[in-house]
Design a protein around this motif. Sequence first.
Motif, short mmCIF file in Angstrom:
data_model
loop_
_atom_site.label_atom_id
_atom_site.label_comp_id
_atom_site.label_asym_id
_atom_site.label_seq_id
_atom_site.Cartn_x
_atom_site.Cartn_y
_atom_site.Cartn_z
N TYR A 1 0.85 -1.18 0.00
CA TYR A 1 0.00 0.00 0.00
C TYR A 1 0.88 1.23 0.00
O TYR A 1 1.97 1.24 0.57
CB TYR A 1 -0.90 0.04 1.24
CG TYR A 1 -2.02 -0.98 1.23
CD1 TYR A 1 -1.80 -2.27 1.69
CD2 TYR A 1 -3.29 -0.65 0.77
CE1 TYR A 1 -2.82 -3.21 1.68
CE2 TYR A 1 -4.32 -1.58 0.76
CZ TYR A 1 -4.07 -2.86 1.22
OH TYR A 1 -5.09 -3.78 1.21
N GLN B 1 0.83 5.27 1.11
CA GLN B 1 0.09 6.21 1.95
C GLN B 1 0.76 7.57 1.89
O GLN B 1 1.89 7.74 2.33
CB GLN B 1 0.01 5.71 3.40
CG GLN B 1 -0.89 6.57 4.27
CD GLN B 1 -1.10 6.01 5.66
OE1 GLN B 1 -0.24 5.31 6.19
NE2 GLN B 1 -2.26 6.31 6.25
N SER C 1 -5.48 7.98 3.50
CA SER C 1 -5.57 6.57 3.88
C SER C 1 -4.75 5.72 2.92
O SER C 1 -4.37 6.19 1.83
CB SER C 1 -7.04 6.13 3.88
OG SER C 1 -7.55 6.10 2.57
N PRO C 2 -4.43 4.50 3.28
CA PRO C 2 -3.62 3.65 2.39
C PRO C 2 -4.32 3.33 1.08
O PRO C 2 -5.53 3.10 1.05
CB PRO C 2 -3.43 2.37 3.23
CG PRO C 2 -3.66 2.78 4.63
CD PRO C 2 -4.70 3.85 4.56
#
Lengths: 110, 114
Positions: free
Chosen positions: A36, A38, A43-44
């Motif tokens: 992910y 970020q 948010s991720p």
Amino acid sequence: QKEVEQNSGPLSVPEGAIASLNCTYSDRGSQSFFWYRQYSGKSPELIMFIYSNGDKEDGRFTAQLNKASQYVSLLIRDSQPSDSATYLCAVTNSGYALNFGKGTSLLVTP
Amino acid sequence: SAVISQKPSRDICQRGTSLTIQCQVDSQVTMMFWYRQQPGQSLTLIATANQGSEATYESGFVIDKFPISRPNLTFSTLTVSNMSPEDSSIYLCSVEDTGADTIYFGEGSWLTVV
């Protein structure tokens, strides 16, 4: 304790270079691996996931998995300043409950 | 990919009060997850919420502090009870997308406890 380890960085690479982000995990039963991105205050955002040993490519991103070594990496080719963010490695051994590393901060300099 | 909406997006809360965070998904999902991200830290799973059953909490998290509801397949709430400054965090809802075999996150709820 199931650990997911990442170098906190910051990892600094020049624009256009390849950024290599690494992650190790302790649970040999881990089956699914996620990366992910970020950005600060966000948010991720899912970049890639990989389940099988070997490489998986998606555009400028390549995920590499080696279950024997308990190692997963993310390569970013032709790095851009917009890639500057924290990259989170996440692992699960069943279902979709993720165990996250602390993240690696990437800085791509123009 | 699933579209996940969280409310509130941000809030400043008084010590000792409780706040309920809502998570709405645009499709039916079996499992929903709640995570916490404390300042400068990574994400930590609080609990897994399945429709029709009690939430399953991770070590270090208890139902009295973080009660969760899951009334249907598209909605869940997380309450942060009797808040203290240590509860200042981002709270994130996530869902599995079995079609894509992956996991997505909502935009998060930024809570500051003063």
